[in-house]
Motif scaffolding. Structure first.
Motif, PDB file in Angstrom:
ATOM      1  N   PRO A 174       1.085  -1.100   0.205  1.00 53.92           N
ATOM      2  CA  PRO A 174      -0.047   0.064   0.224  1.00 53.92           C
ATOM      3  C   PRO A 174       0.848   1.881   0.114  1.00 53.92           C
ATOM      4  CG  PRO A 174       0.370  -0.767   1.775  1.00 53.92           C
ATOM      5  CD  PRO A 174       0.677  -1.817   1.292  1.00 53.92           C
ATOM      6  N   ILE A 175       0.715   2.202  -0.619  1.00 52.19           N
ATOM      7  CA  ILE A 175       1.515   3.463  -1.019  1.00 52.19           C
ATOM      8  C   ILE A 175       0.658   4.339   0.521  1.00 52.19           C
ATOM      9  CG2 ILE A 175       2.193   5.389  -1.992  1.00 52.19           C
ATOM     10  CD1 ILE A 175       1.296   3.537  -4.738  1.00 52.19           C
ATOM     11  N   ARG A 176       2.143   4.958   0.598  1.00 51.37           N
ATOM     12  CA  ARG A 176       1.845   6.302   2.060  1.00 51.37           C
ATOM     13  C   ARG A 176       1.194   7.193   1.648  1.00 51.37           C
ATOM     14  NH1 ARG A 176       2.656   1.013   3.749  1.00 51.37           N
ATOM     15  NH2 ARG A 176       3.718   0.864   5.926  1.00 51.37           N
ATOM     16  N   PRO A 177       0.012   7.804   1.795  1.00 52.30           N
ATOM     17  CA  PRO A 177       0.237   8.839   1.744  1.00 52.30           C
ATOM     18  C   PRO A 177       1.107  10.363   1.858  1.00 52.30           C
ATOM     19  CG  PRO A 177      -1.446   8.388   3.956  1.00 52.30           C
ATOM     20  CD  PRO A 177      -0.647   7.778   3.175  1.00 52.30           C
ATOM     21  N   LEU A 178       1.273  11.633   1.106  1.00 51.81           N
ATOM     22  CA  LEU A 178       2.431  12.136   2.007  1.00 51.81           C
ATOM     23  C   LEU A 178       2.769  12.829   3.206  1.00 51.81           C
ATOM     24  CD1 LEU A 178       2.454  14.509  -1.577  1.00 51.81           C
ATOM     25  CD2 LEU A 178       4.172  13.151  -1.177  1.00 51.81           C
ATOM     26  N   PRO A 179       1.536  13.185   3.988  1.00 46.94           N
ATOM     27  CA  PRO A 179       1.454  13.110   4.869  1.00 46.94           C
ATOM     28  C   PRO A 179       1.892  12.767   6.239  1.00 46.94           C
ATOM     29  CG  PRO A 179      -0.717  13.741   4.377  1.00 46.94           C
ATOM     30  CD  PRO A 179       0.080  13.158   3.204  1.00 46.94           C
ATOM     31  N   CYS A 180       2.233  11.081   5.653  1.00 49.02           N
ATOM     32  CA  CYS A 180       3.007  10.046   6.657  1.00 49.02           C
ATOM     33  C   CYS A 180       4.377  10.689   6.752  1.00 49.02           C
ATOM     34  CB  CYS A 180       2.657   8.498   5.403  1.00 49.02           C
ATOM     35  SG  CYS A 180       1.465   7.717   5.519  1.00 49.02           S
ATOM     36  N   ALA A 181       5.181  11.240   5.522  1.00 52.21           N
ATOM     37  CA  ALA A 181       6.520  11.101   5.483  1.00 52.21           C
ATOM     38  C   ALA A 181       6.957  12.280   6.634  1.00 52.21           C
ATOM     39  CB  ALA A 181       7.199  12.795   4.262  1.00 52.21           C
ATOM     40  N   SER A 182       5.861  13.201   7.554  1.00 48.96           N
ATOM     41  CA  SER A 182       6.178  14.167   8.441  1.00 48.96           C
ATOM     42  C   SER A 182       5.590  13.030  10.039  1.00 48.96           C
ATOM     43  CB  SER A 182       5.861  15.677   8.365  1.00 48.96           C
ATOM     44  OG  SER A 182       4.247  15.170   7.324  1.00 48.96           O
ATOM     45  N   ILE A 183       4.595  12.508   9.468  1.00 51.89           N
ATOM     46  CA  ILE A 183       4.777  12.068  11.381  1.00 51.89           C
ATOM     47  C   ILE A 183       5.293  10.559  11.615  1.00 51.89           C
ATOM     48  CG2 ILE A 183       2.654  10.100  11.686  1.00 51.89           C
ATOM     49  CD1 ILE A 183       0.700  11.758   9.539  1.00 51.89           C
ATOM     50  N   ASP A 184       5.472  11.324  13.322  1.00 50.60           N
ATOM     51  CA  ASP A 184       6.650   9.946  13.745  1.00 50.60           C
ATOM     52  C   ASP A 184       5.578   9.193  14.679  1.00 50.60           C
ATOM     53  OD1 ASP A 184       8.077   9.040  15.397  1.00 50.60           O
ATOM     54  OD2 ASP A 184       8.652  10.846  16.618  1.00 50.60           O
ATOM     55  N   CYS A 185       5.376   8.059  14.214  1.00 51.10           N
ATOM     56  CA  CYS A 185       4.853   7.565  14.834  1.00 51.10           C
ATOM     57  C   CYS A 185       4.993   6.658  16.307  1.00 51.10           C
ATOM     58  CB  CYS A 185       4.213   5.928  13.952  1.00 51.10           C
ATOM     59  SG  CYS A 185       3.817   6.524  12.956  1.00 51.10           S
ATOM     60  N   SER A 186       6.101   7.037  15.764  1.00 49.51           N
ATOM     61  CA  SER A 186       6.823   6.313  17.722  1.00 49.51           C
ATOM     62  C   SER A 186       6.466   7.342  19.061  1.00 49.51           C
ATOM     63  CB  SER A 186       8.450   6.432  17.844  1.00 49.51           C
ATOM     64  OG  SER A 186       8.987   7.734  17.533  1.00 49.51           O
ATOM     65  N   SER A 187       5.874   8.410  18.440  1.00 50.28           N
ATOM     66  CA  SER A 187       6.210   9.504  19.745  1.00 50.28           C
ATOM     67  C   SER A 187       4.614   9.859  20.024  1.00 50.28           C
ATOM     68  CB  SER A 187       6.039  10.997  19.150  1.00 50.28           C
ATOM     69  OG  SER A 187       5.976  11.602  17.863  1.00 50.28           O
ATOM     70  N   GLY A 188       3.830   9.372  18.994  1.00 49.40           N
ATOM     71  CA  GLY A 188       2.178   9.072  19.318  1.00 49.40           C
ATOM     72  C   GLY A 188       1.679  10.933  19.030  1.00 49.40           C
ATOM     73  N   ALA A 189       2.241  11.438  18.077  1.00 55.27           N
ATOM     74  CA  ALA A 189       2.072  12.944  17.129  1.00 55.27           C
ATOM     75  C   ALA A 189       2.558  13.047  16.263  1.00 55.27           C
ATOM     76  CB  ALA A 189       3.011  14.177  18.376  1.00 55.27           C
ATOM     77  N   SER A 190       1.596  13.790  15.608  1.00 49.94           N
ATOM     78  CA  SER A 190       2.171  13.914  13.790  1.00 49.94           C
ATOM     79  C   SER A 190       2.750  15.756  14.051  1.00 49.94           C
ATOM     80  CB  SER A 190       1.439  14.429  13.254  1.00 49.94           C
ATOM     81  OG  SER A 190       0.163  15.075  13.961  1.00 49.94           O
TER      82      SER A 190
END
Length: 145
Positions: A129-145
């Motif tokens: 599945p291709i990730r949308p562009l916003p995924c590049a700026s989201i830090d999943c490890s922090s629980g915040a974007s």
């Protein structure tokens, strides 16, 4: 059958891309929202096909459970935008975090595991599945974007 898994995987990958196109360039028009809601709401149909494989691995079953638990939030947020109950921005923050950090990684695992269990994609090239562009700026490890 392997053909059913190929068809469901390709349909799902297309649905992911349709939702991504909205997330990459959100438009509040009801027509656009209705289309995205329809595609997002159909993803559980493909999930059911892939998750129903009798030989699906534990990783595949776990990915399916994660998806079942998290899918409803995505169309629900889009419907809330359409109904004016939330802003596009607020909904997209929640949707992007959920999709980038939970849903899309689980879809990738399920695609792979369903392919192995069914013998689909015998050439070894399983779509991701291709990730949308916003995924590049989201830090999943922090629980915040």
């Amino acid at each position: 059958t392997a053909e059913d898994i190929v068809n469901a995987t390709l349909a799902w990958a297309n649905e992911v891309c349709t939702v991504n196109s909205f997330l990459n360039r959100p438009r509040d028009t009801k027509t656009t929202l209705n289309t995205v809601i329809a595609y997002a709401s159909d993803e559980p149909t493909q999930l059911k096909t892939l998750a129903s494989l009798p030989n699906l691995s534990v990783a595949g079953l776990n990915a399916a459970e994660v998806l079942k638990a998290n899918f409803p939030m995505i169309p629900a947020n889009l419907v809330n935008v359409r109904l004016g109950k939330t802003t596009t921005y607020t909904a997209l923050v929640a949707i992007n975090f959920m999709r980038c950090c939970t849903v899309l990684p689980a879809i990738e695992i399920l695609f792979k595991e369903a392919s192995v269990a069914s013998g689909a994609f015998s050439d070894g090239v399983v779509p991701k599945p291709i990730r949308p562009l916003p995924c590049a700026s989201i830090d999943c490890s922090s629980g915040a974007s």
